[in-house]
Design a protein around this motif. Sequence first.
Motif, PDB file in Angstrom:
ATOM      1  N   LEU A 234       0.709  -1.218   0.032  1.00 46.80           N
ATOM      2  CA  LEU A 234      -0.089  -0.178   0.053  1.00 46.80           C
ATOM      3  C   LEU A 234       0.890   1.247   0.066  1.00 46.80           C
ATOM      4  N   VAL A 235       1.987   1.316   0.707  1.00 48.50           N
ATOM      5  CA  VAL A 235       2.844   2.715   0.821  1.00 48.50           C
ATOM      6  C   VAL A 235       3.631   2.767  -0.369  1.00 48.50           C
ATOM      7  N   PHE A 236       4.018   1.588  -1.197  1.00 52.40           N
ATOM      8  CA  PHE A 236       4.560   1.779  -2.412  1.00 52.40           C
ATOM      9  C   PHE A 236       3.868   2.135  -3.307  1.00 52.40           C
ATOM     10  N   PHE A 237       2.538   1.623  -3.446  1.00 56.68           N
ATOM     11  CA  PHE A 237       1.421   2.161  -4.242  1.00 56.68           C
ATOM     12  C   PHE A 237       1.092   3.736  -4.264  1.00 56.68           C
ATOM     13  N   THR A 238       0.776   4.138  -3.220  1.00 57.57           N
ATOM     14  CA  THR A 238       0.491   5.293  -3.199  1.00 57.57           C
ATOM     15  C   THR A 238       1.371   6.386  -3.226  1.00 57.57           C
ATOM     16  N   PHE A 239       2.776   6.084  -2.794  1.00 57.28           N
ATOM     17  CA  PHE A 239       3.801   6.968  -3.172  1.00 57.28           C
ATOM     18  C   PHE A 239       4.064   6.914  -4.343  1.00 57.28           C
ATOM     19  N   THR A 240       4.112   5.949  -5.351  1.00 59.38           N
ATOM     20  CA  THR A 240       4.195   5.770  -6.769  1.00 59.38           C
ATOM     21  C   THR A 240       3.394   6.574  -7.496  1.00 59.38           C
ATOM     22  N   PHE A 241       1.934   6.185  -7.156  1.00 57.17           N
ATOM     23  CA  PHE A 241       1.145   6.725  -7.862  1.00 57.17           C
ATOM     24  C   PHE A 241       0.833   8.542  -7.527  1.00 57.17           C
ATOM     25  N   MET A 242       1.259   8.838  -6.401  1.00 59.52           N
ATOM     26  CA  MET A 242       1.369  10.345  -5.967  1.00 59.52           C
ATOM     27  C   MET A 242       2.426  10.975  -6.600  1.00 59.52           C
ATOM     28  N   PHE A 243       3.525  10.312  -6.803  1.00 62.53           N
ATOM     29  CA  PHE A 243       4.729  10.927  -7.595  1.00 62.53           C
ATOM     30  C   PHE A 243       4.505  10.891  -9.045  1.00 62.53           C
ATOM     31  N   PHE A 244       4.244   9.860  -9.671  1.00 61.52           N
ATOM     32  CA  PHE A 244       3.984   9.859 -11.049  1.00 61.52           C
ATOM     33  C   PHE A 244       2.732  10.136 -11.602  1.00 61.52           C
ATOM     34  N   SER A 245       2.249  10.758 -12.672  1.00 61.51           N
ATOM     35  CA  SER A 245       1.069  10.810 -13.379  1.00 61.51           C
ATOM     36  C   SER A 245       1.022   9.565 -14.172  1.00 61.51           C
ATOM     37  N   HIS A 246      -0.177   9.510 -14.478  1.00 60.51           N
ATOM     38  CA  HIS A 246      -0.638   8.167 -15.302  1.00 60.51           C
ATOM     39  C   HIS A 246       0.065   8.110 -16.627  1.00 60.51           C
ATOM     40  N   GLY A 247       0.475   9.101 -17.315  1.00 60.38           N
ATOM     41  CA  GLY A 247       1.242   9.231 -18.750  1.00 60.38           C
ATOM     42  C   GLY A 247       2.572   8.823 -18.243  1.00 60.38           C
ATOM     43  N   GLN A 248       3.337   8.981 -17.135  1.00 58.81           N
ATOM     44  CA  GLN A 248       4.569   8.931 -16.688  1.00 58.81           C
ATOM     45  C   GLN A 248       4.641   7.500 -16.177  1.00 58.81           C
ATOM     46  N   MET A 249       3.704   7.094 -15.902  1.00 55.12           N
ATOM     47  CA  MET A 249       3.709   5.514 -15.017  1.00 55.12           C
ATOM     48  C   MET A 249       3.883   4.756 -16.233  1.00 55.12           C
ATOM     49  N   LYS A 250       3.165   4.948 -17.596  1.00 55.92           N
ATOM     50  CA  LYS A 250       3.441   4.089 -18.438  1.00 55.92           C
ATOM     51  C   LYS A 250       4.820   4.025 -19.224  1.00 55.92           C
ATOM     52  N   GLU A 251       5.524   4.905 -18.737  1.00 55.82           N
ATOM     53  CA  GLU A 251       6.799   4.957 -19.249  1.00 55.82           C
ATOM     54  C   GLU A 251       7.846   4.280 -18.368  1.00 55.82           C
ATOM     55  N   HIS A 252       7.360   3.805 -16.998  1.00 57.28           N
ATOM     56  CA  HIS A 252       8.208   3.334 -16.080  1.00 57.28           C
ATOM     57  C   HIS A 252       7.939   1.836 -15.979  1.00 57.28           C
ATOM     58  N   LEU A 253       8.717   0.843 -16.451  1.00 55.22           N
ATOM     59  CA  LEU A 253       8.498  -0.548 -16.392  1.00 55.22           C
ATOM     60  C   LEU A 253       8.753  -1.063 -14.846  1.00 55.22           C
ATOM     61  N   TRP A 254       9.508  -0.132 -14.051  1.00 51.23           N
ATOM     62  CA  TRP A 254       9.828  -0.718 -12.857  1.00 51.23           C
ATOM     63  C   TRP A 254       9.695   0.634 -11.809  1.00 51.23           C
ATOM     64  N   PRO A 255       8.516   0.953 -11.530  1.00 52.23           N
ATOM     65  CA  PRO A 255       8.084   2.242 -10.873  1.00 52.23           C
ATOM     66  C   PRO A 255       9.045   2.530  -9.588  1.00 52.23           C
ATOM     67  N   THR A 256       8.950   1.181  -8.751  1.00 53.16           N
ATOM     68  CA  THR A 256       9.571   1.220  -7.462  1.00 53.16           C
ATOM     69  C   THR A 256      10.933   1.789  -7.601  1.00 53.16           C
ATOM     70  N   LEU A 257      11.761   1.281  -8.373  1.00 55.49           N
ATOM     71  CA  LEU A 257      13.186   1.400  -8.630  1.00 55.49           C
ATOM     72  C   LEU A 257      13.303   3.298  -9.255  1.00 55.49           C
ATOM     73  N   SER A 258      12.236   3.152 -10.149  1.00 58.63           N
ATOM     74  CA  SER A 258      12.623   4.821 -10.658  1.00 58.63           C
ATOM     75  C   SER A 258      12.068   5.808  -9.640  1.00 58.63           C
ATOM     76  N   LEU A 259      11.219   5.555  -8.589  1.00 55.68           N
ATOM     77  CA  LEU A 259      11.125   6.585  -7.661  1.00 55.68           C
ATOM     78  C   LEU A 259      12.020   6.503  -6.639  1.00 55.68           C
ATOM     79  N   ILE A 260      12.774   5.236  -6.104  1.00 57.36           N
ATOM     80  CA  ILE A 260      13.924   5.319  -5.333  1.00 57.36           C
ATOM     81  C   ILE A 260      15.385   6.092  -5.829  1.00 57.36           C
ATOM     82  N   SER A 261      15.217   6.028  -7.383  1.00 50.41           N
ATOM     83  CA  SER A 261      16.385   6.680  -7.951  1.00 50.41           C
ATOM     84  C   SER A 261      16.386   8.150  -7.812  1.00 50.41           C
TER      85      SER A 261
END
Length: 382
Positions: A234-261
């Motif tokens: 839940l934490v990783f989901f909410t943080f990822t979706f609050m950081f990336f827009s839906h359009g940006q999410m489609k460009e990140h196959l590994w959202p968790t690593l992209s967020l941590i980077s």
Amino acid sequence: MNTSGNRYSMSPIHLFFVLYVSLVSVGLMNFQYKMLHGAENDGWISIVLASVIVAVVIKMMYVLLGRQSPIQSTLVHINQRYWGRYVGSIINWIFILYFVLGSFVAFLSYVHIVQLWILPTQNIAVISLAILVLVYYCVAGGIQSVTGLCLWGTLFILLLVFPQIFLVASYLHPRNLLPILDHDASSIWHSTRDMLHEFIGCGILLVVYPFIKTPERSVRWAYAAVITAAVVYLVFFTFTFMFFSHGQMKEHLWPTLSLISIIEMPLIQRMEYLVLSFWLLKMLAIIALGLWAACHCLKLEKSIRPSLGLKIATVLFVILIMVIRNSTQIDMMTEVYMRTGEVLIFIYLPLLFLVSLFRINRGQFAQSTKETPNRTGKGDEK
């Protein structure tokens, strides 16, 4: 109560670490990307629903195991008891292959991520063999070595990796989660089914149960593992979706690593390198746990020593490493594993639970109360 020697047993609290490792695997790196094909920003509902379903399945497993005599409370014996020797043996072999496949999928997925993010131009074969040697050494140590690795894998992630996600709090946009409850039931269920694939590792309970000293005291730790896994997702989901827009999410196959980077710390420029390094310990635990479960079931099914079964599995791993060459093949193996786990864990186990409730037991498997039960089997338990 498990009256076998302490060398081949574990405390109830250790089940928390074993189950947590099984529930939170490499899928944590990209489960958000899969949500784009279903519930999207309402994916938190799917995570909660999947967690509730897993908790119910775990309750079924405890009831099923509790109805067996102590000496027969193993996955192998239960299948043979309710389906007969031949059909039960076929099902046992399916579970053995399923555990091996799960270990290999976790192994290959982690190696693939390391190649993409850290060593894109290097030959990954050397790292693969090094990881395989570490896994072999751990599994050869028996259940306590595997449990200890699960403990450290859990602590490293929860204490060193998980808190890092909160460092991006100042970059979040809560409005990305709006509107709430904007998806229909089919979309919610689609994402719930994807999340259930992340939780199929809970079936390991059927194998480790006989090794718990006091199984009746381990129930709360099993539920604690499910709750902890749900909170992490839940934490990783909410943080990822609050950081990336839906359009940006489609460009990140590994959202968790992209967020941590994006995290910046003194002396560390690439935080994802550190996370993947820590994640190795957890992946070792996942791979070792699956291989140990396969070797133990093989021992009970065909009286093959676990050491020999481990050698066979290691050779199989080496062959598959040479055969599997690209991400398409990895995705195909992952899909086979997920679909198989969906059938075995969320369809077959509930069916087995119902059979155990309504079928009249023919004969008693329990030994005399004067005999000391050894639920882990005689001989080498490693």
